[in-house]
Write an enzyme that holds these catalytic residues in place. Structure first.
Site, PDB file in Angstrom:
ATOM      1  N   PHE A 207     -10.577  -2.705  10.912  1.00  0.00           N
ATOM      2  CA  PHE A 207     -11.486  -3.078  10.224  1.00  0.00           C
ATOM      3  C   PHE A 207     -11.569  -3.625   8.249  1.00  0.00           C
ATOM      4  O   PHE A 207     -10.335  -4.022   8.007  1.00  0.00           O
ATOM      5  CB  PHE A 207     -12.607  -1.637   9.512  1.00  0.00           C
ATOM      6  CG  PHE A 207     -11.874  -0.576   9.432  1.00  0.00           C
ATOM      7  CD1 PHE A 207     -11.403  -0.643   7.649  1.00  0.00           C
ATOM      8  CD2 PHE A 207     -10.886   0.669   9.718  1.00  0.00           C
ATOM      9  CE1 PHE A 207     -10.359   0.586   7.374  1.00  0.00           C
ATOM     10  CE2 PHE A 207      -9.796   0.719   9.479  1.00  0.00           C
ATOM     11  CZ  PHE A 207      -9.939   1.205   7.700  1.00  0.00           C
TER      12      PHE A 207
ATOM     13  N   TYR B  24       0.809  -1.424  -0.183  1.00  0.00           N
ATOM     14  CA  TYR B  24      -0.156  -0.004   0.534  1.00  0.00           C
ATOM     15  C   TYR B  24       0.893   1.722  -0.047  1.00  0.00           C
ATOM     16  O   TYR B  24      -0.002   2.317  -0.376  1.00  0.00           O
ATOM     17  CB  TYR B  24      -0.764  -0.383   1.282  1.00  0.00           C
ATOM     18  CG  TYR B  24      -2.366  -1.376   1.085  1.00  0.00           C
ATOM     19  CD1 TYR B  24      -3.201  -0.568   0.244  1.00  0.00           C
ATOM     20  CD2 TYR B  24      -2.147  -2.079   0.997  1.00  0.00           C
ATOM     21  CE1 TYR B  24      -3.835  -1.505  -0.453  1.00  0.00           C
ATOM     22  CE2 TYR B  24      -2.692  -3.535   1.023  1.00  0.00           C
ATOM     23  CZ  TYR B  24      -3.812  -2.816   0.507  1.00  0.00           C
ATOM     24  OH  TYR B  24      -4.756  -3.872   0.130  1.00  0.00           O
TER      25      TYR B  24
END
Length: 416
Positions: A416, A134
């Protein structure tokens, strides 16, 4: 939650199309995610995932009519210094094993960035299972967490007196109503913390069965004071062949004395001999008021919430500033060129301006490093010392650090 499966033979990328996944396609998207993550959740968990995906951005990569990639962005709001901003939270990032290295992930993230910008979200965030993936999309680790362990076979030694107001065990079903307002009030004190809806409290924090360890008890909730001045959410596990475990999931306290009372309680639960806390802030006061650091140990540290600046100007002007700074930043951003180039940052505790300029740069940096520093948890000067930021005018990094500084380090434990 994300995964990029092993490489296979590349195929032409021109066959890929990126578009919304309709509500009718949620089950197919989940099937792809379960394939990629090697999961076979029970019906209750599948329903929870389905419901979670109803109210979010859903981006699919299609090869013809076949769904070969999926990501979702949950509609979060996150605290930043001095306020809060909308922040889509990326999750369920999945690429089919047959479509590795074909631009699936790049295309989906580009689509997500466009959607987030159109919706006025200045930042996006995720929890990264693989750091190497990322950073190249401009995400930087903006919060960090510690894993702590307490040897509770003896009383917890403390250097301060715990708050002696009564402790009360709370029914988990009452937690959203009781803890929600307290959490909402305290989350402004630390950047990086997600707003929790009643549904998030119920379905993420108070779920009876822990999906990672089915030997753990249902959640327990203890509060101190009336009105609430602090709380802890924890689970327990006992075994015949090992000391019982208390796993702390969340702890908030108004004062160090309240925190001391909650930690003392956790370390004194009968039939247990260890307290394990995952994802505590790096500046947790327990590390200072514990009288015996052999009893309270940091066993791990990790990057937690990764942030991406979708709109650098909007993100910088949305936060408060601790000290004046006037500097020209030359930002590199290959994914979102509108962020790139030289801009003059002029910030004071009263406000901030960030405008394009032709003036020489005082500091050059990649957008991922600016994102890592955005919440106040990563030092620009440290990045410069590591060769990741180039300081052209001496003192600029130190001045920017002073302006970005927050009283408490950014932190979140909402995964999450």
């Amino acid at each position: 939650m994300e995964s990029v499966p092993p490489a296979t033979t590349p195929a032409p990328t021109h066959s890929l199309r990126f578009r919304d996944v309709p509500e009718a396609g949620i089950d197919s998207a989940l099937s792809l995610a379960y394939l990629v993550f090697h999961e076979s959740p029970e019906d209750e968990k599948r329903k929870h995932h389905h419901d979670l995906l109803l109210d979010c951005i859903r981006v699919g990569a299609y090869d013809g009519d076949q769904l070969v990639g999926f990501l979702a962005a949950l509609p979060f709001t996150v605290s930043v210094p001095g306020g809060e901003v909308p922040c889509p939270g990326l999750t369920f990032v999945s690429v089919a094993p047959t479509h590795r290295r074909r631009g699936v992930l790049s295309g989906m993230i580009a689509e997500l960035f466009a959607r987030a910008a159109a919706d006025g979200a200045p930042i996006a965030a995720l929890w990264a299972s693989e750091d190497a993936i990322y950073g190249r999309f401009g995400f930087g680790p903006a919060t960090h967490g510690n894993t702590l362990e307490i040897d509770s076979r003896r009383p917890l030694a403390l250097r301060i007196a715990p708050d002696e107001r009564p402790l009360r065990l709370v029914d988990p079903s009452d937690a959203p109503e009781l803890l929600g307002p307290y959490y909402d009030r305290t989350r402004a004190g630390r950047a990086g913390r997600l707003a929790r809806t009643p549904a998030w409290w119920r379905e993420e924090w108070m779920v009876e069965k822990d999906e990672e360890d089915d030997e753990l008890s249902p959640p327990r909730v203890v509060t101190l004071g009336t009105p609430v001045a602090g709380y802890a959410v924890y689970r327990t596990r006992t075994r015949d062949d090992a000391p019982g475990l208390v796993r702390l999931d969340d702890l908030e306290a108004d004062t160090p004395a309240v925190a001391a009372a909650l930690w003392r309680y956790l370390a004194a639960i009968d039939l247990t001999g260890e307290v394990r806390a995952w994802g505590r802030p790096l500046d947790d006061p327990l590390l200072l008021f514990a009288a015996d650091r052999d009893q309270v140990r940091v066993t791990g540290q990790f990057p937690a919430l990764w942030v991406r600046l979708i709109d650098v100007r909007a993100a910088l002007t949305a936060r408060s500033w601790a000290a004046p700074v006037d500097a020209v930043l030359d930002v590199r951003d290959d994914r979102l060129p509108a962020n790139a180039g030289r801009h003059r940052l002029t910030a004071t505790p009263e406000g901030c301006a960030y405008e394009p300029t032709d003036a020489p740069a005082d500091l050059s940096l990649d957008v991922r490093d600016l994102a890592a520093a955005y919440l106040g948890g990563t030092s620009i000067a440290a990045l410069a010392s590591a060769g990741l930021v180039q300081e052209h005018t001496a003192g600029t990094a130190t001045a920017l650090d002073a302006a970005l500084r927050t009283a408490l380090l950014p932190h979140t434990v909402d995964e999450f």
